[in-house]
Design an enzyme around this catalytic site. Sequence first.
Site, PDB file in Angstrom:
ATOM      1  N   CYS A 116       0.878  -1.182   0.000  1.00 29.96           N
ATOM      2  CA  CYS A 116       0.000   0.000   0.000  1.00 29.96           C
ATOM      3  C   CYS A 116       0.910   1.225   0.000  1.00 29.96           C
ATOM      4  O   CYS A 116       1.244   1.747   1.063  1.00 29.96           O
ATOM      5  CB  CYS A 116      -0.928  -0.009   1.200  1.00 29.96           C
ATOM      6  SG  CYS A 116      -1.940  -1.509   1.353  1.00 29.96           S
ATOM      7  N   CYS A 117       1.319   1.676  -1.176  1.00 34.02           N
ATOM      8  CA  CYS A 117       2.473   2.581  -1.278  1.00 34.02           C
ATOM      9  C   CYS A 117       2.121   4.061  -1.249  1.00 34.02           C
ATOM     10  O   CYS A 117       2.987   4.887  -0.942  1.00 34.02           O
ATOM     11  CB  CYS A 117       3.242   2.280  -2.556  1.00 34.02           C
ATOM     12  SG  CYS A 117       2.325   2.640  -4.067  1.00 34.02           S
ATOM     13  N   ALA A 118       0.896   4.454  -1.611  1.00 34.35           N
ATOM     14  CA  ALA A 118       0.572   5.879  -1.741  1.00 34.35           C
ATOM     15  C   ALA A 118       0.755   6.601  -0.408  1.00 34.35           C
ATOM     16  O   ALA A 118       0.456   6.031   0.651  1.00 34.35           O
ATOM     17  CB  ALA A 118      -0.864   6.037  -2.247  1.00 34.35           C
ATOM     18  N   GLY A 141       3.837   7.525  -1.549  1.00 32.79           N
ATOM     19  CA  GLY A 141       5.168   7.233  -2.055  1.00 32.79           C
ATOM     20  C   GLY A 141       6.319   7.622  -1.154  1.00 32.79           C
ATOM     21  O   GLY A 141       7.475   7.481  -1.553  1.00 32.79           O
ATOM     22  N   GLY A 142       6.053   8.123   0.047  1.00 34.34           N
ATOM     23  CA  GLY A 142       7.142   8.503   0.945  1.00 34.34           C
ATOM     24  C   GLY A 142       7.971   7.316   1.385  1.00 34.34           C
ATOM     25  O   GLY A 142       9.211   7.359   1.356  1.00 34.34           O
ATOM     26  N   ASP A 152      -0.756  -0.117  -5.144  1.00 33.37           N
ATOM     27  CA  ASP A 152      -1.844   0.520  -4.404  1.00 33.37           C
ATOM     28  C   ASP A 152      -3.144   0.215  -5.121  1.00 33.37           C
ATOM     29  O   ASP A 152      -3.188   0.145  -6.365  1.00 33.37           O
ATOM     30  CB  ASP A 152      -1.633   2.025  -4.295  1.00 33.37           C
ATOM     31  CG  ASP A 152      -2.390   2.615  -3.115  1.00 33.37           C
ATOM     32  OD1 ASP A 152      -1.789   2.750  -2.042  1.00 33.37           O
ATOM     33  OD2 ASP A 152      -3.589   2.927  -3.274  1.00 33.37           O
ATOM     34  N   ASP A 199       1.702  -1.178   4.936  1.00 30.60           N
ATOM     35  CA  ASP A 199       1.127  -0.058   5.689  1.00 30.60           C
ATOM     36  C   ASP A 199      -0.379  -0.124   5.467  1.00 30.60           C
ATOM     37  O   ASP A 199      -0.913   0.493   4.548  1.00 30.60           O
ATOM     38  CB  ASP A 199       1.724   1.266   5.201  1.00 30.60           C
ATOM     39  CG  ASP A 199       1.253   2.447   6.021  1.00 30.60           C
ATOM     40  OD1 ASP A 199       0.575   2.227   7.041  1.00 30.60           O
ATOM     41  OD2 ASP A 199       1.540   3.603   5.653  1.00 30.60           O
ATOM     42  N   CYS A 217      -1.485   3.402  11.228  1.00 32.02           N
ATOM     43  CA  CYS A 217      -1.542   4.684  11.934  1.00 32.02           C
ATOM     44  C   CYS A 217      -2.745   4.707  12.877  1.00 32.02           C
ATOM     45  O   CYS A 217      -3.446   5.710  13.001  1.00 32.02           O
ATOM     46  CB  CYS A 217      -1.588   5.856  10.957  1.00 32.02           C
ATOM     47  SG  CYS A 217      -2.934   5.762   9.773  1.00 32.02           S
TER      48      CYS A 217
END
Length: 522
Positions: A240-242, A244-245, A264, A308, A365
């Site tokens: 789940c890359c968005a 991109g950080g 993503d 993530d 998070c």
Amino acid sequence: MGRRKARKQKGAEVELAKFLPPGEGLSEGDSEEEEERVSSRSKGQEEEEDTDLQLNMEIDEQFVLPSGEEIEKENILPSHPPDLHLIHQRIKDNVEVLQDFRVKREAGRARQEYLTLLRQDLAAYYSYSDFLLKKLMELFPLPELVNFLESNEVPRPMTLRTNTLKTRRRDLAQALINRGVNLDPLGKWSKTGLVVYDSSVPIGATPEYLAGHYMLQGASSLLPVMALAPQENERILDMCCAPGGKTSYIAQLMKNTGVILANDSSAERLRSVVGNLHRLGVTNAVLSHCDGRQFPMVLGGFDRVLLDAPCSGTGVISKDPAVKTNKDERDVLRCAHLQKELILSAIDSVNAASETGGYIVYCTCSIMVEENEWVVDYALKKRNVRLVPTGLDFGKEGFIRFKEHRFHPSLKSTRRFYPHTHNMDGFFIAKLKKFSNAIPKMQKDEESTVETASPASAPEVAAEPQLKKKKLEKLKVTTGQKKQRQPPSKGGSVQRHKRPFPQSPGARPPARKQHRVHPNRQ
């Protein structure tokens, strides 16, 4: 100088004579006696005031619960907003009583009454839903709960991550200081982070930002990549890359070697990933738009996977205050179900025989136990994985016991981060090591046990009265007769012909094959 003093004394005598009855004056002796009387009076007044203050303090220490009518009066008039100062003081007093309940409680009052009043006051003062406050009160002790709620009202400090593919942190800090940015290194635990206190220029529009020298990234989102510890020339999946950080941070740790598959499920969010990777100079990443739950069937055999997972967002309330009121039990359980599916697919996408890897990092998070320890404990039961240390020196240990739940003891190696203790967004990080590619057989056994446990009608029939038994026997007889009257099917006739043959039906075909093969050999 002597003349000035004499004038001042005369002026003081004249002013004082105005307050005295006529005919009375002040001599030197009288003035001294008057001063002594005034000083004694002032001392007496001070002593009386001190006693009054002590009495007031004793009265204030005894916190009295307001009645239901008083609370209703506060909520009846919508035109008059609640007195927040009064509610805040009541919260403090209530917390003090609950901390030393045996001594400070009001006679005849139960602890639950104080807790319900505290929950109502916290909901009114901080604007939280009753559901979320119940969850938070179960998670934190009362003084820590107030600190957590207070920290969510303040935004987290702005942090930058230096892109070491293009520059060094020392050079970037000097360039930004020259532009009027007040900053410091993030901490000893990070070699690339910077904290921005204030700036005379927009941080997201400097020439250094447009050139890709840094990325605006929260301090807590640096930690999962540090726990993943990617190595050069590896195959890594960011499920789940968005935006991109984390993907760009993995690329800079790998020095643009190997392959990163940045995936993503949202096509719109992938646009920001493309822009950030181009700006930061990442060349070893491949983007994909796929549902993470289907990923092992699409592509597997990765050395490391970073998940993530999407969550309820209870750790980033300072960024998204809508979380205070728009989450309920269904949302949390829905997220937990999705996270369980994603973590199993992430584990299945890793190659346990990898020479350098075989690791999965799971992070959210959120601070909810249902989305963190519960999900990791589920993965430990369903797959051949074990928890390993994250490599992070700070952070609180994960829960082993929470309410009625009992989790695996190795969950101590997971890490929790809170805004009121670490001054960063609430985060949870767990690192798993896969030691076998085989999937445990317990899943298939569970299905068979469920099927065998389903026919539970026999004891119910046995417990019925005799009249019902007779009716059931008649029905069985009639149904048996109907079945006998039905014409036999083709499958049934074939089975009748097979009855006289031996019990092992596969014994004769191999004998025929031997007879056919034998003459060919000769």
